[in-house]
Design a protein around this motif. Sequence first.
Motif, mmCIF file in Angstrom:
data_model
loop_
_atom_site.group_PDB
_atom_site.id
_atom_site.type_symbol
_atom_site.label_atom_id
_atom_site.label_comp_id
_atom_site.label_asym_id
_atom_site.label_seq_id
_atom_site.Cartn_x
_atom_site.Cartn_y
_atom_site.Cartn_z
ATOM 1 N N GLN A 84 0.834 -1.195 0.000
ATOM 2 C CA GLN A 84 0.000 0.000 0.000
ATOM 3 C C GLN A 84 0.871 1.248 0.000
ATOM 4 O OE1 GLN A 84 -0.300 -2.111 2.847
ATOM 5 N NE2 GLN A 84 -1.753 -3.466 1.869
ATOM 6 N N ARG A 85 0.405 2.257 -0.731
ATOM 7 C CA ARG A 85 1.099 3.540 -0.667
ATOM 8 C C ARG A 85 0.838 4.215 0.673
ATOM 9 N NH1 ARG A 85 -0.772 5.131 -6.409
ATOM 10 N NH2 ARG A 85 -2.441 6.166 -5.249
ATOM 11 N N LYS A 86 -0.313 3.917 1.267
ATOM 12 C CA LYS A 86 -0.695 4.515 2.545
ATOM 13 C C LYS A 86 -1.244 3.410 3.438
ATOM 14 C CE LYS A 86 -1.896 8.944 0.422
ATOM 15 N NZ LYS A 86 -2.938 9.974 0.238
ATOM 16 N N GLY A 87 -1.282 3.685 4.737
ATOM 17 C CA GLY A 87 -1.905 2.745 5.656
ATOM 18 C C GLY A 87 -1.160 1.436 5.791
ATOM 19 N N LYS A 88 0.158 1.486 5.830
ATOM 20 C CA LYS A 88 0.943 0.263 5.937
ATOM 21 C C LYS A 88 0.700 -0.421 7.277
ATOM 22 C CE LYS A 88 5.669 -1.481 5.540
ATOM 23 N NZ LYS A 88 7.096 -1.114 5.349
ATOM 24 N N VAL A 89 0.417 -1.717 7.230
ATOM 25 C CA VAL A 89 0.147 -2.459 8.453
ATOM 26 C C VAL A 89 1.449 -2.628 9.250
ATOM 27 C CG1 VAL A 89 -0.647 -4.649 9.400
ATOM 28 C CG2 VAL A 89 -1.791 -3.672 7.406
ATOM 29 N N PRO A 90 1.480 -2.194 10.523
ATOM 30 C CA PRO A 90 2.719 -2.269 11.315
ATOM 31 C C PRO A 90 3.141 -3.715 11.572
ATOM 32 C CG PRO A 90 1.079 -0.828 12.341
ATOM 33 C CD PRO A 90 0.373 -1.583 11.264
ATOM 34 N N SER A 91 4.449 -3.926 11.597
ATOM 35 C CA SER A 91 4.974 -5.274 11.855
ATOM 36 C C SER A 91 4.612 -5.748 13.256
ATOM 37 C CB SER A 91 6.500 -5.289 11.681
ATOM 38 O OG SER A 91 7.119 -4.342 12.543
ATOM 39 N N LYS A 92 4.348 -4.803 14.169
ATOM 40 C CA LYS A 92 4.012 -5.156 15.549
ATOM 41 C C LYS A 92 2.768 -6.033 15.629
ATOM 42 C CE LYS A 92 2.574 -3.100 19.945
ATOM 43 N NZ LYS A 92 2.279 -1.841 20.675
ATOM 44 N N ILE A 93 1.797 -5.791 14.745
ATOM 45 C CA ILE A 93 0.562 -6.576 14.818
ATOM 46 C C ILE A 93 0.542 -7.708 13.794
ATOM 47 C CG2 ILE A 93 -0.663 -4.480 15.531
ATOM 48 C CD1 ILE A 93 -2.271 -5.063 12.767
ATOM 49 N N ALA A 94 1.548 -7.753 12.919
ATOM 50 C CA ALA A 94 1.541 -8.730 11.820
ATOM 51 C C ALA A 94 2.075 -10.084 12.271
ATOM 52 C CB ALA A 94 2.339 -8.199 10.635
ATOM 53 N N ARG A 95 1.494 -10.605 13.333
ATOM 54 C CA ARG A 95 1.853 -11.931 13.851
ATOM 55 C C ARG A 95 0.561 -12.675 14.172
ATOM 56 N NH1 ARG A 95 5.563 -8.398 16.219
ATOM 57 N NH2 ARG A 95 7.758 -8.841 15.749
ATOM 58 N N TRP A 96 0.384 -13.791 13.495
ATOM 59 C CA TRP A 96 -0.835 -14.579 13.672
ATOM 60 C C TRP A 96 -0.470 -16.017 14.012
ATOM 61 C CZ3 TRP A 96 -0.109 -10.983 9.854
ATOM 62 C CH2 TRP A 96 -1.039 -9.944 9.755
ATOM 63 N N ASN A 97 -1.369 -16.699 14.690
ATOM 64 C CA ASN A 97 -1.201 -18.115 14.988
ATOM 65 C C ASN A 97 -1.699 -18.911 13.779
ATOM 66 O OD1 ASN A 97 -1.067 -20.705 15.964
ATOM 67 N ND2 ASN A 97 -2.580 -20.414 17.585
ATOM 68 N N SER A 143 -9.051 1.265 11.566
ATOM 69 C CA SER A 143 -9.799 2.490 11.769
ATOM 70 C C SER A 143 -9.017 3.614 11.104
ATOM 71 C CB SER A 143 -9.977 2.783 13.266
ATOM 72 O OG SER A 143 -10.707 3.974 13.447
ATOM 73 N N SER A 144 -9.643 4.267 10.151
ATOM 74 C CA SER A 144 -8.993 5.343 9.408
ATOM 75 C C SER A 144 -9.549 6.684 9.862
ATOM 76 C CB SER A 144 -9.228 5.156 7.905
ATOM 77 O OG SER A 144 -8.600 6.177 7.170
ATOM 78 N N TYR A 145 -8.669 7.677 10.039
ATOM 79 C CA TYR A 145 -9.066 8.947 10.610
ATOM 80 C C TYR A 145 -8.280 10.075 9.954
ATOM 81 C CZ TYR A 145 -9.435 12.649 14.154
ATOM 82 O OH TYR A 145 -9.644 13.832 14.802
ATOM 83 N N ARG A 146 -8.955 11.173 9.610
ATOM 84 C CA ARG A 146 -8.306 12.343 9.021
ATOM 85 C C ARG A 146 -8.288 13.474 10.046
ATOM 86 N NH1 ARG A 146 -7.666 11.876 3.537
ATOM 87 N NH2 ARG A 146 -7.365 14.126 3.333
ATOM 88 N N TYR A 147 -7.111 14.101 10.181
ATOM 89 C CA TYR A 147 -6.975 15.207 11.134
ATOM 90 C C TYR A 147 -6.033 16.238 10.537
ATOM 91 C CZ TYR A 147 -5.953 17.765 15.434
ATOM 92 O OH TYR A 147 -5.801 18.753 16.379
ATOM 93 N N ASN A 148 -6.530 17.462 10.411
ATOM 94 C CA ASN A 148 -5.750 18.560 9.811
ATOM 95 C C ASN A 148 -5.187 18.182 8.435
ATOM 96 O OD1 ASN A 148 -6.250 20.304 11.886
ATOM 97 N ND2 ASN A 148 -4.242 20.083 12.864
ATOM 98 N N GLY A 149 -6.001 17.496 7.638
ATOM 99 C CA GLY A 149 -5.600 17.164 6.280
ATOM 100 C C GLY A 149 -4.699 15.951 6.155
ATOM 101 N N LYS A 150 -4.346 15.310 7.270
ATOM 102 C CA LYS A 150 -3.487 14.118 7.237
ATOM 103 C C LYS A 150 -4.303 12.881 7.589
ATOM 104 C CE LYS A 150 0.837 16.474 8.433
ATOM 105 N NZ LYS A 150 1.989 16.520 9.377
ATOM 106 N N GLU A 151 -3.856 11.733 7.067
ATOM 107 C CA GLU A 151 -4.547 10.472 7.317
ATOM 108 C C GLU A 151 -3.780 9.646 8.353
ATOM 109 O OE1 GLU A 151 -4.631 8.718 3.502
ATOM 110 O OE2 GLU A 151 -5.949 10.245 2.650
ATOM 111 N N TYR A 152 -4.518 9.064 9.254
ATOM 112 C CA TYR A 152 -3.932 8.220 10.289
ATOM 113 C C TYR A 152 -4.683 6.892 10.297
ATOM 114 C CZ TYR A 152 -1.879 12.610 11.870
ATOM 115 O OH TYR A 152 -1.195 13.792 11.925
ATOM 116 N N ASN A 153 -3.948 5.810 10.522
ATOM 117 C CA ASN A 153 -4.563 4.488 10.567
ATOM 118 C C ASN A 153 -4.226 3.806 11.879
ATOM 119 O OD1 ASN A 153 -3.744 4.743 7.353
ATOM 120 N ND2 ASN A 153 -5.758 3.899 7.722
ATOM 121 N N PHE A 154 -5.201 3.095 12.415
ATOM 122 C CA PHE A 154 -5.023 2.319 13.629
ATOM 123 C C PHE A 154 -5.409 0.879 13.320
ATOM 124 C CE2 PHE A 154 -6.522 6.589 14.446
ATOM 125 C CZ PHE A 154 -5.466 7.127 15.169
#
Length: 362
Positions: free
Chosen positions: A223-236, A312-323
Motif C-alpha cells: 500500500q502507498r498509505k496505511g501500511k500495516v505495522p509489523s508489531k501486529i503482523a503476527r498470527w497463529n 480504523s482510518s481517521y483524518r486530522y488537519n488534512g493528514k490520514e492516520y490508521n489504527f
Amino acid sequence: MNQKTQQTELKKPCINCGAEMKYLPGTKNISCEYCGHQETISIDENGFEELELYPYLKEMGAQRHSEEIAMLNCKNCGATQHIEENYKSLHCVYCSMPLVLEDQYKEEWILPGAVLPFQLDQKKSFQIFQQWVKSLWFAPNNLKKAALDPQFTKGLYLPYWTFDAQLSAAYSGQRGEYYYENKRVRNSNGKMVNQRVRKTRWYPASGNVSGFVDDTLVKASKQRKGKVPSKIARWNLKLLQPFNSSFLRGFVTEKYTIPLKQGHLAAKGEAEQIARRWCRQDIGGDTQRVTSMKMNLSEETFKHILLPVYISSYRYNGKEYNFFVNGENGTISGTRPYSFWKIFFTVLLVLAVIGLLVVFNK
C-alpha cells in the motif's frame, strides 16, 4: 471465463427472513444479524492444498486454482479491495475515501488456499481502540470521538503468501572458542591494574545441514498509505482453515499486489537466513563464522492465505492516520496525531510551576 462459477461472490440469504448472512467471528458459523439464525460453514475435510510452486512461476496450471473476482480500486491510495457484500455506501478501508460501485472490474486471482477467520468481533475491536486512544497523551479530542464511531472501523482480510520447502545447505566456516588472558592497563585514576581480556581461538569447520522450512510468511500486498505495522503482523497459523468464501461475508478482502514470483524471492531470502542459522548451530562453539554456503530448495509449494485485521482510518488537519487491531489476538498499533494546544498549554503550565518554585526558593 464467463462460465466460471464466482465462488467468492455468492450471496447466501437467511432462510428465515431473507437478510444477508455474515460470518460470526470466533466461530465456524454464518449468522443473520436480524433474526439470529445461524448455519455451520462447511470445512473441507482434506485440509489445505499446497500448490506446486514452479508450474505457477512458469504460468502453467493457474486456471485450475484461479477465478475472476470483482475488485474496487481506491483512486486515492491505490488499495485493491473486494467487497463480499452489497454495501450501499463504500469507503476505502485505508484512507476512508469514497469508492464508486460502478468502477468495479473483474480480475483474475489465485484462489486462497486457507483463511484465518476473525476471532474478535467489531465490538471487541472497539473496546481495544477505546482503551488505546484513552491512554494516548496529547491526543486531539476529535480523535477520541472518531475511535468511538463504528463507521470508521472495517474488518479486512490481508493477503499473504506462504512457502514450504525442503532445505539443504553445504557450508564452510570457522568455530570460535573463547579464552581469557590478564592484561595490565591504566585505569581512569591513572593506576596500573589487571584486566581480564576475552580472546577467541578459531578452528576450521565445514558440514551439511538439512530440514523442512514450513510456512514462510511473505506479505502479498503493497500500500502507498496505511501500511500495516509489523508489531501486529503476527498470527497463529495453526488456526488457519481451508478456504471457504463464507468466512469473508461481512468483511473486506484485499487482493494481492505483490506477484507470486516476487514473493518467492523474498521467501528465498528468509530461507537463506534460516540456513545460516542452522549452519551456526551445526558449527557450535562460542561464536561462529560462515564464510561460504551453498543452499538448495526442493519440493517447493505455496499457498495464498488471508489474515484478519481491523482498521480504523481517521483524518486530522488534512493528514490520514490508521489504527490497526490484529483480528486474531487483539494486538493494536498505529500512527496518531498530537494536539498542538494541549502540548502548548502543558508547556505553559510546566513553565509556570518552575517559575513559582524559583520565586519561593528565593
